[in-house]
Design an enzyme around this catalytic site. Structure first.
Site, PDB file in Angstrom:
ATOM      1  N   ARG A   1       0.835  -1.201   0.000  1.00 34.90           N
ATOM      2  CA  ARG A   1       0.000   0.000   0.000  1.00 34.90           C
ATOM      3  C   ARG A   1       0.870   1.251   0.000  1.00 34.90           C
ATOM      4  O   ARG A   1       0.560   2.236  -0.691  1.00 34.90           O
ATOM      5  CB  ARG A   1      -0.934   0.014   1.212  1.00 34.90           C
ATOM      6  CG  ARG A   1      -2.081  -0.978   1.132  1.00 34.90           C
ATOM      7  CD  ARG A   1      -3.073  -0.772   2.253  1.00 34.90           C
ATOM      8  NE  ARG A   1      -3.808   0.473   2.132  1.00 34.90           N
ATOM      9  CZ  ARG A   1      -4.477   1.056   3.118  1.00 34.90           C
ATOM     10  NH1 ARG A   1      -4.486   0.498   4.322  1.00 34.90           N
ATOM     11  NH2 ARG A   1      -5.128   2.179   2.911  1.00 34.90           N
TER      12      ARG A   1
ATOM     13  N   CYS B   1      -0.845   6.429   8.808  1.00 37.79           N
ATOM     14  CA  CYS B   1      -1.185   5.113   8.250  1.00 37.79           C
ATOM     15  C   CYS B   1      -2.316   5.343   7.270  1.00 37.79           C
ATOM     16  O   CYS B   1      -2.293   6.316   6.513  1.00 37.79           O
ATOM     17  CB  CYS B   1      -1.553   4.143   9.372  1.00 37.79           C
ATOM     18  SG  CYS B   1      -2.881   4.727  10.456  1.00 37.79           S
TER      19      CYS B   1
END
Length: 287
Positions: free
Chosen positions: A188, A245
């Site tokens: 990611r 995040c």
């Protein structure tokens, strides 16, 4: 009681030794699944540590989304300090109440509770190292059903924020001055995949430290000295570090790891990638 609570982590055997004593803390079961938001609560009902309250990521550990959605605050905005204080009081937590947060996901969600309580100024808060699995491996019992509501504590005092946080405008205004550490999985971070947010990629200049790498094969935090070497290798002092995040949740795991490593003082970007990527005007990097 406050002084005797190990922080930021408590071992399962240490916690088990308190069972049935006046030193038993308020427990927060933070188990959660982003793909099935009811799964954590169902698992809690099926079996939780004695007397634990359930802390739902969306209802209790986040605030409501704004009218503009993820573009302002991301997928899990911080609750207001007033709302968080009211939640703690409802759980029977006062300013000096010892609290232990845990989950069944390696501390990913318990760390969010740890950071929020510390942000509110609460000192007696620890995360159960290894979570539910470590508790059971130590012989700790589980209870089923819902824990009856404890008597509400008096209004939790509002103090100045005790944990630093930054927003997107601060990051945009300080390129190169702050080191951003991205806690998402490497694929990611690189932008190979993006299952949740508006764009794939990462904040330009951000470095990657997958939060799960803070854990050993048994699902417990790695030794403090090892974590210290890892985070010092990024080459920035804690005051220069900002953690992010996907939505400001697992970034708290890296904040907890730095605290365990004796490197307190880094900041959280609560909106994280979900907020950053929702605004097409913000730059995006892929690698």
């Amino acid at each position: 009681m406050t002084a005797s609570l190990p922080t930021p982590l408590i071992g399962a055997s240490t916690l088990l030794a308190r069972l049935g004593t006046p030193d038993w803390p308020v427990l927060l079961d933070c188990s959660f699944d982003l793909a099935d938001t009811g799964a954590g609560e169902a698992a809690y009902i099926a079996g939780h540590l004695p007397g634990a309250r359930y802390a739902h990521l969306d209802r209790d550990l986040s605030g409501p989304k704004t009218a503009r959605g993820a573009i302002d605050g991301g997928r899990h905005p911080l609750p207001t300090r007033e709302a968080l204080a009211a939640t703690l009081a409802r759980w029977g937590i006062g300013a000096g109440t010892p609290v232990v947060a845990y989950d069944a996901q390696g501390g990913a969600y318990a760390a969010r509770a740890w950071w929020l309580l510390r942000w509110l100024g609460h000192q007696a808060i620890a995360v159960l190292d290894g979570g539910v699995a470590a508790w059971q491996a130590t012989g700790g019992p589980l209870e089923q059903g819902l824990t009856p509501h404890a008597p509400a504590a008096e209004g939790y005092p509002l103090r100045p924020a005790a944990m630093p946080a930054v927003d997107a405008s601060e990051l945009l205004a300080a390129p190169g001055r702050l080191l951003v550490i991205d806690a998402r999985a490497p694929e990611r971070y690189r932008g190979d995949v993006e299952p949740l947010d508006a764009q794939a990629g990462h904040i330009p200049g951000a470095r990657n430290r997958f939060f799960k790498d803070n854990l050993d094969p048994n699902g417990r935090f790695r030794p403090a000295a090892e974590l210290r070497r890892v985070f010092q290798a990024f080459g920035a002092t804690p005051g220069q570090v900002v953690h992010q995040c996907g939505s400001g949740v697992t970034a708290c795991h890296n904040l907890l790891a730095m605290e365990l490593a004796g490197l307190p003082g880094s900041a959280l970007y609560p909106g994280s990638w979900s907020e950053w990527s929702a605004d097409p005007a913000r730059p995006v990097a892929r690698s």
